[in-house]
Design an enzyme around this catalytic site. Structure first.
Site, short mmCIF file in Angstrom:
data_model
loop_
_atom_site.label_atom_id
_atom_site.label_comp_id
_atom_site.label_asym_id
_atom_site.label_seq_id
_atom_site.Cartn_x
_atom_site.Cartn_y
_atom_site.Cartn_z
N GLY A 1 39.29 30.52 40.65
CA GLY A 1 38.14 30.65 40.99
C GLY A 1 36.93 29.46 40.24
O GLY A 1 37.46 28.94 39.12
N ARG B 1 46.78 38.45 34.78
CA ARG B 1 47.60 39.65 34.87
C ARG B 1 48.88 38.98 35.82
O ARG B 1 49.56 39.58 35.10
CB ARG B 1 46.79 40.73 35.15
CG ARG B 1 45.94 40.15 36.92
CD ARG B 1 45.43 41.53 37.82
NE ARG B 1 44.79 40.84 38.76
CZ ARG B 1 44.56 42.19 39.63
NH1 ARG B 1 44.40 43.19 39.46
NH2 ARG B 1 43.47 41.45 40.61
N VAL C 1 42.51 43.36 32.33
CA VAL C 1 41.37 43.92 32.01
C VAL C 1 41.66 45.64 32.03
O VAL C 1 40.89 46.31 31.14
CB VAL C 1 39.92 43.28 32.60
CG1 VAL C 1 40.04 42.05 31.84
CG2 VAL C 1 39.76 43.31 33.79
N ASN D 1 35.06 37.29 32.70
CA ASN D 1 35.11 37.30 34.12
C ASN D 1 35.50 37.43 35.18
O ASN D 1 35.43 37.74 36.29
CB ASN D 1 35.42 34.93 34.12
CG ASN D 1 35.75 34.87 35.82
OD1 ASN D 1 34.11 33.90 36.25
ND2 ASN D 1 36.67 34.99 35.56
N TYR E 1 30.22 47.37 44.79
CA TYR E 1 30.16 46.13 43.51
C TYR E 1 28.91 45.87 42.72
O TYR E 1 29.22 45.84 41.59
CB TYR E 1 30.71 45.18 44.69
CG TYR E 1 30.88 43.95 44.54
CD1 TYR E 1 31.72 43.22 42.61
CD2 TYR E 1 29.24 42.27 44.07
CE1 TYR E 1 31.71 41.75 42.28
CE2 TYR E 1 29.70 41.56 43.82
CZ TYR E 1 30.60 40.79 42.99
OH TYR E 1 30.66 39.92 41.93
N ASN F 1 35.20 36.46 47.96
CA ASN F 1 34.18 36.00 49.22
C ASN F 1 34.83 35.35 50.40
O ASN F 1 34.18 34.93 51.75
CB ASN F 1 33.22 35.75 49.11
CG ASN F 1 32.83 34.41 48.52
OD1 ASN F 1 33.71 33.36 48.55
ND2 ASN F 1 32.07 34.72 47.58
#
Ligand code: NAP
Length: 239
Positions: free
Chosen positions: A14, A35, A61, A83, A162, A200
């Site tokens: 992405g 990850r 994270v 990000n 979100y 999305n």
């Protein structure tokens, strides 16, 4: 001229992948934070094949130990791009909220950024021109969310996890900017626009490369550039 080093979290795909590619194209050394081992290695291979000087950094994270290990792996850092992010899935109506989803999204999109930033701050403080870029979203803008004509089309669906997670992240960024005001560290919020990615189901209208543009600009700000701001390609976003 010394080579700059950057770390991008969630860089295996992405927008994060394209931020890594864009900074790599400037001749920087770029840490590809991800990850999942296989996804990270495949991104590193692809970026290297494109001629970029990149290295993989295992990094979840949401995990204290993972983030601490990641910070131990690096011996210098000029730019951190926070990000990595998740939506938690739609729909997220406040009246039927799944509290576990709200917690998970805040843990990744907000607490994760604080965790990673604080782990890498000692390295950033040693840089001549440290920059931190927090990838938020236009949906984090309270001004836009509360505009009388706000609609799903202009500011996305009603989302109790979100959108407020990005508002929270914006607020956190401003607090860092205040605390770090008298240092050479610049910390800003980036909004990539509506980008076609997994996030999305590829419904976005911009390419990941276009989405990466504002983060790359904020990562490469000159020493007299802004700090504590909220930016998209078109300029400042109202908070
Ligand atoms: P994406 O393709 O789904 O990429 C998200 C990245 O974050 C992936 O690399 C993912 O890794 C990583 N990630 C998620 N949770 C993580 C964790 N706990 N630890 C480490 N990495 C983690 O989405 P994207 O559209 O590129 O999103 C990038 C950022 O832009 C996000 O912060 C998002 O909120 C923001 N944004 C996107 C849009 C848009 O229209 N796409 C608009 C506004 C803002 P895995 O592959 O392992 O899941």
């Amino acid at each position: 001229m010394t080579t700059k080093t950057a770390l991008v979290t969630g860089a295996n795909k992405g927008i994060g992948y394209e931020i890594a590619a864009g900074l790599g194209a400037l001749g920087w050394r770029v840490g590809v934070g991800a990850r999942d081992d296989a996804r990270r290695e495949s991104a590193v291979e692809k970026l290297r094949a494109a001629g970029h000087d990149v290295f993989g950094v295992p990094l979840d994270v949401t995990d204290d130990a993972s983030v601490a290990r990641a910070a131990d792996r690096l011996d210098e850092l000029d730019v951190l791009v926070n990000n990595a992010g998740i939506t938690g899935g739609m729909q997220q109506r406040p009246t039927t909220a799944d509290l576990d989803v709200v917690r998970t999204v805040v843990e990744t999109n907000v607490i994760g950024v604080i965790r990673v930033t604080n782990a890498f701050l000692p390295l950033l403080r040693r840089s001549a021109s440290p920059r931190i870029v927090n990838m938020s979203s236009g949906v984090g803008s309270l001004a836009r969310q509360s505009a009388p004509d706000a609609s799903e089309l202009t500011i996305g669906p009603v989302a109790v996890a979100y959108s407020p997670s990005k508002t929270f992240l914006n607020g956190v960024t401003v607090q860092y900017a205040r605390e770090l005001r008298d240092t050479n560290i610049k910390i800003n919020v980036a909004c990539p626009g509506f980008v076609a990615t997994d996030l999305n189901n590829f419904r976005g209208v911009r390419t990941p490369e276009e989405g990466a543009h504002i983060a790359i600009k904020l990562a490469t700000l000159p020493d007299d550039g802004p700090t504590g701001g909220y930016f998209e390609d078109a300029g400042r976003i109202p908070w």
